[in-house]
Design a protein around this motif. Sequence first.
Motif, PDB file in Angstrom:
ATOM      1  N   LEU A  65       0.826  -1.204   0.000  1.00 12.22           N
ATOM      2  CA  LEU A  65       0.000   0.000   0.000  1.00 12.22           C
ATOM      3  C   LEU A  65       0.864   1.260   0.000  1.00 12.22           C
ATOM      4  N   LEU A  66       2.033   1.194   0.631  1.00 14.16           N
ATOM      5  CA  LEU A  66       2.958   2.322   0.563  1.00 14.16           C
ATOM      6  C   LEU A  66       3.393   2.590  -0.879  1.00 14.16           C
ATOM      7  N   ALA A  67       3.718   1.513  -1.586  1.00 16.48           N
ATOM      8  CA  ALA A  67       4.108   1.664  -2.988  1.00 16.48           C
ATOM      9  C   ALA A  67       2.958   2.229  -3.819  1.00 16.48           C
ATOM     10  N   ALA A  68       1.741   1.752  -3.535  1.00 14.05           N
ATOM     11  CA  ALA A  68       0.572   2.259  -4.258  1.00 14.05           C
ATOM     12  C   ALA A  68       0.336   3.729  -3.942  1.00 14.05           C
ATOM     13  N   THR A 131       7.836  10.888   3.261  1.00 14.72           N
ATOM     14  CA  THR A 131       8.370  10.806   4.618  1.00 14.72           C
ATOM     15  C   THR A 131       7.600  11.699   5.577  1.00 14.72           C
ATOM     16  N   ALA A 132       7.336  12.939   5.147  1.00 17.19           N
ATOM     17  CA  ALA A 132       6.591  13.868   5.998  1.00 17.19           C
ATOM     18  C   ALA A 132       5.185  13.356   6.281  1.00 17.19           C
ATOM     19  N   THR A 133       4.547  12.750   5.284  1.00 18.95           N
ATOM     20  CA  THR A 133       3.198  12.228   5.467  1.00 18.95           C
ATOM     21  C   THR A 133       3.194  11.059   6.457  1.00 18.95           C
ATOM     22  N   LEU A 134       4.165  10.178   6.329  1.00 20.61           N
ATOM     23  CA  LEU A 134       4.253   9.042   7.255  1.00 20.61           C
ATOM     24  C   LEU A 134       4.549   9.509   8.679  1.00 20.61           C
ATOM     25  N   VAL A 135       5.396  10.514   8.812  1.00 18.85           N
ATOM     26  CA  VAL A 135       5.653  11.090  10.139  1.00 18.85           C
ATOM     27  C   VAL A 135       4.370  11.675  10.717  1.00 18.85           C
ATOM     28  N   SER A 227      -1.806   2.600   5.218  1.00 18.48           N
ATOM     29  CA  SER A 227      -0.635   1.741   5.328  1.00 18.48           C
ATOM     30  C   SER A 227      -0.064   1.770   6.740  1.00 18.48           C
ATOM     31  N   VAL A 228       0.036   2.960   7.319  1.00 18.01           N
ATOM     32  CA  VAL A 228       0.540   3.062   8.696  1.00 18.01           C
ATOM     33  C   VAL A 228      -0.386   2.313   9.653  1.00 18.01           C
ATOM     34  N   ALA A 229      -1.704   2.464   9.465  1.00 22.64           N
ATOM     35  CA  ALA A 229      -2.660   1.759  10.320  1.00 22.64           C
ATOM     36  C   ALA A 229      -2.503   0.247  10.182  1.00 22.64           C
ATOM     37  N   LEU A 230      -2.343  -0.240   8.948  1.00 23.93           N
ATOM     38  CA  LEU A 230      -2.129  -1.673   8.739  1.00 23.93           C
ATOM     39  C   LEU A 230      -0.839  -2.139   9.398  1.00 23.93           C
ATOM     40  N   ARG A 231       0.196  -1.321   9.350  1.00 22.80           N
ATOM     41  CA  ARG A 231       1.458  -1.687   9.981  1.00 22.80           C
ATOM     42  C   ARG A 231       1.283  -1.836  11.490  1.00 22.80           C
ATOM     43  N   LEU A 232       0.493  -0.959  12.077  1.00 20.07           N
ATOM     44  CA  LEU A 232       0.229  -1.066  13.511  1.00 20.07           C
ATOM     45  C   LEU A 232      -0.572  -2.323  13.821  1.00 20.07           C
ATOM     46  N   VAL A 233      -1.543  -2.649  12.972  1.00 19.29           N
ATOM     47  CA  VAL A 233      -2.309  -3.897  13.147  1.00 19.29           C
ATOM     48  C   VAL A 233      -1.370  -5.089  13.084  1.00 19.29           C
ATOM     49  N   ALA A 234      -0.424  -5.054  12.150  1.00 20.26           N
ATOM     50  CA  ALA A 234       0.527  -6.159  12.008  1.00 20.26           C
ATOM     51  C   ALA A 234       1.377  -6.329  13.262  1.00 20.26           C
ATOM     52  N   THR A 235       1.791  -5.217  13.873  1.00 19.05           N
ATOM     53  CA  THR A 235       2.603  -5.333  15.079  1.00 19.05           C
ATOM     54  C   THR A 235       1.785  -5.888  16.244  1.00 19.05           C
TER      55      THR A 235
END
Length: 328
Positions: A65-68, A131-135, A227-235
């Motif tokens: 999703l990050l790539a998308a 990067t700024a958006t992910l931060v 994508s960030v939300a999914l990454r948190l779900v994965a952790t």
Amino acid sequence: MNNQTGSKAQRRVGTAVRWVLGLATAAVIIWLAVRNWDDLRQIDLDVEAGWLIGAIATSFAATLLLAAGWRELIGGYGTPLACQPALRIWMLSQATRYLPTGLVPIAARASLAAPLGVNRAAAGASVVVETATLVGWAAVFAALWAPSDWLGTAGGWLVRIVIGAGAAVGLATLPWTLAGASTWWRRVDRLMRRVVLLRPIADRIPPSALSAQRSTVWQATLMYGSSVALRLVATVLLALAVVGAGTGDVWLVAGATAAGVLVGMVGITPAGLGVREVVVAALLADRFGIGDAAAFAIAVRVLEFAHELVLLPIAAAVGRASSAEAPR
């Protein structure tokens, strides 16, 4: 004839650059995983396979999703890309974040995207915007869910609200900021042209190349947030799988991870290596113990490494196939 020879030479150089970047970053990733193997062995290996499979699948989806999201963003700069070349460019440039200095991914993405007609300035700017958006998204999630003491004794609810609200405002106004980028860059351009040494840089960055379509930026911003939300779900799923976390630990793990991502992304080490792990381990130590918390933080990183080790050869193969299909 000379043009054809030059085109072939450029394709060969581009292919060589892709392989060198891919092999170099893969070597770094493997080295980091091997170096941290002793810490990983501290994890209680009573693994819940179902949760682990879910963590792997969810984290993999977050990466794609990050790539998308980048594909959507770069389309907003006026150069739509197909899925395969977008994945190849993003993956190969993203892996270089483990190399020294934060400028390598910018240069890599610009050089990889240029043969497809993407303006180098826009491609480089997209890394900064990404990067700024992910931060920003990490700051929002950390403000919502991170443990109350994640900012130390000087933190508290006021600082939490300021960080979360500031990040939310930044994300909400980003489409307008990028849509008007050419206006403020023209001012910078005029100043740069007064300095002889800076004129070559100004020539390479036309102001018109930095403005992005507002609606597309909105879509990219939401995709990055998802994508960030999914990454948190994965952790969270990984914590359920390997350190005996319960359903009551969901917000603790998600918040600690978001805080680690936030601090790591604004840290001084490549890709936040070490910084993110220390923050996550410190925030989870009271609940799981320092050994399991540290091993879990490293396991989260290794999960990302594993995805990149899988995606790097796929990205290289896509690039090789594209080169083979290109007109000669």
